[in-house]
Write a protein that holds these residues in place. Structure first.
Motif, short mmCIF file in Angstrom:
data_model
loop_
_atom_site.label_atom_id
_atom_site.label_comp_id
_atom_site.label_asym_id
_atom_site.label_seq_id
_atom_site.Cartn_x
_atom_site.Cartn_y
_atom_site.Cartn_z
N GLU A 1 67.25 -35.41 -1.78
CA GLU A 1 66.44 -36.27 -2.62
C GLU A 1 65.29 -35.52 -3.28
O GLU A 1 64.75 -34.55 -2.73
N PHE A 2 64.94 -35.99 -4.45
CA PHE A 2 63.86 -35.42 -5.23
C PHE A 2 62.52 -35.67 -4.55
O PHE A 2 62.27 -36.76 -4.03
N VAL A 3 61.66 -34.65 -4.57
CA VAL A 3 60.30 -34.79 -4.05
C VAL A 3 59.27 -34.63 -5.17
O VAL A 3 58.42 -35.49 -5.37
N ALA A 4 59.35 -33.50 -5.90
CA ALA A 4 58.37 -33.22 -6.95
C ALA A 4 58.94 -32.19 -7.89
O ALA A 4 59.81 -31.40 -7.52
N ARG A 5 58.44 -32.19 -9.13
CA ARG A 5 58.83 -31.13 -10.06
C ARG A 5 57.66 -30.84 -10.98
O ARG A 5 56.78 -31.67 -11.20
N ILE A 6 57.70 -29.62 -11.55
CA ILE A 6 56.62 -29.16 -12.41
C ILE A 6 57.22 -28.44 -13.61
O ILE A 6 58.17 -27.67 -13.47
N SER A 7 56.67 -28.69 -14.77
CA SER A 7 57.17 -28.06 -15.99
C SER A 7 56.85 -26.57 -16.00
O SER A 7 56.05 -26.07 -15.20
N TRP A 8 57.46 -25.85 -16.95
CA TRP A 8 57.29 -24.40 -17.00
C TRP A 8 55.82 -24.01 -17.14
O TRP A 8 55.37 -23.01 -16.59
N SER A 9 55.05 -24.82 -17.86
CA SER A 9 53.65 -24.49 -18.10
C SER A 9 52.74 -24.96 -16.98
O SER A 9 51.58 -24.56 -16.90
#
Length: 122
Positions: free
Chosen positions: A46-54
């Motif tokens: 399951e997904f927890v967190a994500r962050i964009s390239w910048s």
């Protein structure tokens, strides 16, 4: 070949904190979204967190919002997951992964680390 190596997992009491790190090989780390996922035996990842390239855009699962924080240091090719106010239900193997899309979907991520165990005792 891209390699992702997680570290920082361990055993912690409920209410405690941990910081996970994910070190990536390769020179294109800063081109990609990075995500954290978790999995317990018998359940889907399951997904927890994500962050964009910048680093400008982040997203969190409702279950961790307000307790977890994702960040990245592109100069160090590393993404972090700061986990506070941990609960026993946060116990899982945590994986970092890379995606070419700003996504929260497992199948959009093409490279994965080996995972690090987080155990929260009550």
């Amino acid at each position: 070949q891209v390699q992702l190596v997680e570290s920082g997992g361990g055993l912690v009491q409920a209410g405690g904190s941990l910081r996970l790190s994910c070190a990536a090989s390769g020179r294109t780390f800063s081109d990609y979204t990075m995500g954290w996922f978790r999995q317990v035996p018998g359940k889907e990842r399951e997904f927890v967190a994500r962050i964009s390239w910048s680093g400008r855009f982040t997203a969190y699962a409702d279950s961790v919002k307000g307790r977890f924080g994702i960040s990245r240091d592109n100069a160090k090719n590393t993404v972090y997951l700061q986990m506070n106010s941990l609960k026993p239900e946060d116990t899982a193997v945590y994986y970092c992964a890379r995606s070419g899309r700003l996504s929260t979907i497992v199948s959009d991520y093409d490279y994965w680390g080996q995972g690090t165990q987080v155990t929260v005792s009550s």
